[in-house]
Design a protein around this motif. Sequence first.
Motif, PDB file in Angstrom:
ATOM      1  N   MET A 162       0.839  -1.203   0.000  1.00 43.19           N
ATOM      2  CA  MET A 162       0.000   0.000   0.000  1.00 43.19           C
ATOM      3  C   MET A 162       0.872   1.251   0.000  1.00 43.19           C
ATOM      4  N   ASP A 163       1.889   1.257   0.870  1.00 40.85           N
ATOM      5  CA  ASP A 163       2.826   2.387   0.909  1.00 40.85           C
ATOM      6  C   ASP A 163       3.460   2.608  -0.456  1.00 40.85           C
ATOM      7  N   CYS A 164       3.869   1.506  -1.069  1.00 42.71           N
ATOM      8  CA  CYS A 164       4.569   1.563  -2.344  1.00 42.71           C
ATOM      9  C   CYS A 164       3.666   2.098  -3.462  1.00 42.71           C
ATOM     10  N   CYS A 165       2.436   1.596  -3.522  1.00 42.63           N
ATOM     11  CA  CYS A 165       1.514   2.036  -4.569  1.00 42.63           C
ATOM     12  C   CYS A 165       1.157   3.512  -4.415  1.00 42.63           C
ATOM     13  N   LEU A 166       0.945   3.943  -3.182  1.00 43.73           N
ATOM     14  CA  LEU A 166       0.648   5.352  -2.939  1.00 43.73           C
ATOM     15  C   LEU A 166       1.848   6.232  -3.286  1.00 43.73           C
ATOM     16  N   ARG A 170       1.989   9.162  -6.068  1.00 44.27           N
ATOM     17  CA  ARG A 170       2.472  10.485  -5.670  1.00 44.27           C
ATOM     18  C   ARG A 170       3.555  10.979  -6.621  1.00 44.27           C
ATOM     19  N   MET A 171       4.450  10.082  -7.031  1.00 37.68           N
ATOM     20  CA  MET A 171       5.530  10.463  -7.940  1.00 37.68           C
ATOM     21  C   MET A 171       5.014  10.695  -9.364  1.00 37.68           C
ATOM     22  N   LEU A 172       4.054   9.863  -9.786  1.00 37.77           N
ATOM     23  CA  LEU A 172       3.562   9.940 -11.164  1.00 37.77           C
ATOM     24  C   LEU A 172       2.623  11.129 -11.360  1.00 37.77           C
ATOM     25  N   ARG A 183      -6.823   8.774   2.038  1.00 41.67           N
ATOM     26  CA  ARG A 183      -7.990   9.071   2.869  1.00 41.67           C
ATOM     27  C   ARG A 183      -9.150   8.140   2.525  1.00 41.67           C
ATOM     28  N   LEU A 184      -9.318   7.864   1.238  1.00 39.10           N
ATOM     29  CA  LEU A 184     -10.397   6.982   0.802  1.00 39.10           C
ATOM     30  C   LEU A 184     -10.228   5.582   1.388  1.00 39.10           C
ATOM     31  N   PHE A 185      -8.976   5.124   1.438  1.00 34.08           N
ATOM     32  CA  PHE A 185      -8.695   3.792   1.976  1.00 34.08           C
ATOM     33  C   PHE A 185      -8.426   3.822   3.488  1.00 34.08           C
ATOM     34  N   VAL A 186      -8.586   4.992   4.090  1.00 34.89           N
ATOM     35  CA  VAL A 186      -8.318   5.186   5.522  1.00 34.89           C
ATOM     36  C   VAL A 186      -6.914   4.675   5.855  1.00 34.89           C
ATOM     37  N   SER A 187      -5.963   5.152   5.088  1.00 28.26           N
ATOM     38  CA  SER A 187      -4.566   4.751   5.247  1.00 28.26           C
ATOM     39  C   SER A 187      -3.692   5.989   5.351  1.00 28.26           C
ATOM     40  N   ALA A 188      -2.561   5.827   6.020  1.00 26.59           N
ATOM     41  CA  ALA A 188      -1.592   6.923   6.056  1.00 26.59           C
ATOM     42  C   ALA A 188      -0.964   7.066   4.672  1.00 26.59           C
ATOM     43  N   PRO A 189      -0.841   8.288   4.142  1.00 25.68           N
ATOM     44  CA  PRO A 189      -0.208   8.459   2.830  1.00 25.68           C
ATOM     45  C   PRO A 189       1.273   8.128   2.843  1.00 25.68           C
ATOM     46  N   HIS A 190       1.865   8.170   4.042  1.00 27.56           N
ATOM     47  CA  HIS A 190       3.280   7.817   4.174  1.00 27.56           C
ATOM     48  C   HIS A 190       3.526   7.365   5.601  1.00 27.56           C
ATOM     49  N   ARG A 191       4.245   6.255   5.763  1.00 26.91           N
ATOM     50  CA  ARG A 191       4.564   5.764   7.106  1.00 26.91           C
ATOM     51  C   ARG A 191       6.042   5.939   7.383  1.00 26.91           C
TER      52      ARG A 191
END
Length: 314
Positions: A162-166, A170-172, A183-191
């Motif tokens: 998940m971290d990697c895909c986000l 972000r880079m693309l 936010r949609l997946f209720v996940s941190a954008p970066h850990r």
Amino acid sequence: MTIPPTLTLYAQNGCNDFVFNIPFSIFQTPYQGKKLFDFQVVSDNGKAIRTELGTTITPHGNLDLMDNADIIVLAGWVGDKPSHTFTQKLQTAHQNGKKIIALCYGTFGLAFADILTDKTVVTHWAGENAFKQQFPHIKLDNNKLYLDDGNILTSAGAYAGMDCCLYFIRMLYRASVANDLARLFVSAPHREGGQAQFSQLSIVNHTKDSKINALLQFLSDNLDKTHKLDDLADKVHLSKRSFNRYFKNATNMTLTQWLTAKRLSVVQELLESSDESIERIAQKSGFGSASHLREKFKERFGVSPQVWRRGFGG
């Protein structure tokens, strides 16, 4: 937004459902009503595959779809060497500079395809020893959650996918796109931190040598004490020089390495199961001082004892 790039996700029989579903879900999720990728699933022969838990995945086609892909994603890896066709497709994509992403054990697939020369990669911590044995010439980072090296992007275990895909989104595109998806997946954008904080310490507690076993038990029962090499050598009736070689042959670790690992495992256990102070834990585990404990803990796990306790404590 311009025409979205073509992203091909490779599907294997027996693939891990969670690892596969992360890119399967994220890369198909639209942003503001528009798709981020022209998304395709491929299998070796274009036929449906069954995941580890029995879910049927119907692909868009066979490996020929990789020819026109801008991005190729491997979500995990099952088995040993890939087919000759798969290897050729991946090598051609690599030679053409296309982005290739491997999540979790997917790094093994890239290594089998021989496209990781001069690259540094990551994989799931549980597979690191096997990876090093099979591919000793490939540089493996044992801590990062994901690592971007040229056209090769690899990640550690399942949730690090998940971290990697986000990160890739972000880079693309831009940070706001990745942040909104997080936010949609209720996940941190970066850990913060690396996967070392999630790995288990591998400690030898039993060997084929009864004298060493007795010594390991003695050390385990007396971790809070200071141990002199001369005294331990006398305990097994060896010279100091012979003891070092004898201990390492039996445990595959030096005495210092073994004691540090054993003490860190006790620290982990106490952080997770008690509310004792760091100072008290340092005394119980044999590190002596809180500052020494923090130094060794951060060195091994990449986070402080306090951060570990917040994440893993009861």
